[in-house]
Design a protein around this motif. Structure first.
Motif, PDB file in Angstrom:
ATOM      1  N   ALA A  36     151.649  -1.310  26.750  1.00 39.35           N
ATOM      2  CA  ALA A  36     150.462  -0.987  27.544  1.00 39.35           C
ATOM      3  C   ALA A  36     149.216  -0.834  26.678  1.00 39.35           C
ATOM      4  N   GLN A  37     149.393  -0.571  25.391  1.00 37.74           N
ATOM      5  CA  GLN A  37     148.266  -0.381  24.472  1.00 37.74           C
ATOM      6  C   GLN A  37     147.917  -1.653  23.701  1.00 37.74           C
ATOM      7  N   LYS A  38     148.641  -2.740  23.918  1.00 35.63           N
ATOM      8  CA  LYS A  38     148.418  -3.980  23.173  1.00 35.63           C
ATOM      9  C   LYS A  38     147.324  -4.821  23.825  1.00 35.63           C
ATOM     10  N   ARG A  39     146.462  -5.391  22.977  1.00 36.22           N
ATOM     11  CA  ARG A  39     145.385  -6.247  23.459  1.00 36.22           C
ATOM     12  C   ARG A  39     145.726  -7.728  23.330  1.00 36.22           C
ATOM     13  N   LEU A  40     146.958  -8.046  23.032  1.00 37.77           N
ATOM     14  CA  LEU A  40     147.455  -9.420  22.962  1.00 37.77           C
ATOM     15  C   LEU A  40     146.699 -10.277  21.957  1.00 37.77           C
ATOM     16  N   ILE A  47     146.554  -3.044  29.214  1.00 39.53           N
ATOM     17  CA  ILE A  47     147.018  -2.468  30.477  1.00 39.53           C
ATOM     18  C   ILE A  47     146.621  -0.998  30.609  1.00 39.53           C
ATOM     19  N   ALA A  48     146.702  -0.238  29.534  1.00 41.77           N
ATOM     20  CA  ALA A  48     146.332   1.184  29.612  1.00 41.77           C
ATOM     21  C   ALA A  48     144.853   1.336  29.955  1.00 41.77           C
ATOM     22  N   TRP A  49     143.995   0.477  29.395  1.00 39.35           N
ATOM     23  CA  TRP A  49     142.562   0.566  29.708  1.00 39.35           C
ATOM     24  C   TRP A  49     142.315   0.166  31.159  1.00 39.35           C
ATOM     25  N   ILE A  50     142.915  -0.931  31.592  1.00 40.94           N
ATOM     26  CA  ILE A  50     142.716  -1.396  32.973  1.00 40.94           C
ATOM     27  C   ILE A  50     143.180  -0.331  33.958  1.00 40.94           C
ATOM     28  N   THR A  51     144.342   0.236  33.703  1.00 43.43           N
ATOM     29  CA  THR A  51     144.871   1.277  34.586  1.00 43.43           C
ATOM     30  C   THR A  51     143.973   2.511  34.561  1.00 43.43           C
ATOM     31  N   ASP A  85     137.710   0.241  20.533  1.00 45.05           N
ATOM     32  CA  ASP A  85     138.673  -0.195  19.519  1.00 45.05           C
ATOM     33  C   ASP A  85     139.292   1.024  18.838  1.00 45.05           C
ATOM     34  N   ASP A  86     140.549   0.951  18.583  1.00 44.11           N
ATOM     35  CA  ASP A  86     141.309   1.967  17.864  1.00 44.11           C
ATOM     36  C   ASP A  86     141.482   3.287  18.624  1.00 44.11           C
ATOM     37  N   ALA A  87     141.027   3.357  19.855  1.00 45.77           N
ATOM     38  CA  ALA A  87     141.266   4.569  20.649  1.00 45.77           C
ATOM     39  C   ALA A  87     142.695   4.510  21.185  1.00 45.77           C
ATOM     40  N   VAL A  88     143.311   5.662  21.310  1.00 44.06           N
ATOM     41  CA  VAL A  88     144.623   5.738  21.941  1.00 44.06           C
ATOM     42  C   VAL A  88     144.384   6.192  23.377  1.00 44.06           C
ATOM     43  N   TYR A  89     144.725   5.337  24.297  1.00 40.63           N
ATOM     44  CA  TYR A  89     144.517   5.633  25.712  1.00 40.63           C
ATOM     45  C   TYR A  89     145.702   6.399  26.272  1.00 40.63           C
TER      46      TYR A  89
END
Length: 121
Positions: A36-40, A47-51, A85-89
């Motif tokens: 969920a934390q990967k930006r591919l 996914i974590a940001w979108i959610t 960038d580099d934030a943990v969501y």
């Protein structure tokens, strides 16, 4: 439908609201927290940001109805902030918890809404 709106004009909106509420939970089912934390390997939102953005949107709408509850998304998404960038969501589990906390409160507010006529006199 779980609740009946006071305004028949709100019926369709409430049905969509309930579908959206359930859909987000089903869409997240089975997603691993680390994925969920990967930006591919791109600058795409993960996914974590979108959610988190969707959850924050619901809290923002709730505030317009006087429902001012804190959310784990408040700081990271303040003022429509984009991905950092580099934030943990927050984890998917925590985002789901927030989603489930605000959704019934906002739905109740929406069902109490009385729509005025849009017709011109």
């Amino acid at each position: 439908m779980k609740t009946t709106p006071k305004s028949s004009r709100m019926y369709g909106l409430i049905v969509l609201y309930e579908m959206h509420t359930d859909f987000l939970l089903k869409a997240l089912d089975g997603i691993d927290e680390k994925d969920a934390q990967k930006r591919l390997e791109t600058k795409a939102n993960h996914i974590a940001w979108i959610t988190g953005s969707v959850v924050q949107g619901r809290y923002f709408l709730a505030k317009s109805f006087g429902i001012d509850l804190p959310s784990i998304t408040d700081e990271l998404f303040a003022n429509n902030k984009g991905i950092v960038d580099d934030a943990v969501y927050p984890s998917i589990a925590d985002l789901k918890k927030d989603w489930l906390a605000i959704s019934p409160r906002l739905q109740e507010a929406l069902t109490q809404l009385r729509m005025k006529s849009w017709r011109k006199s």
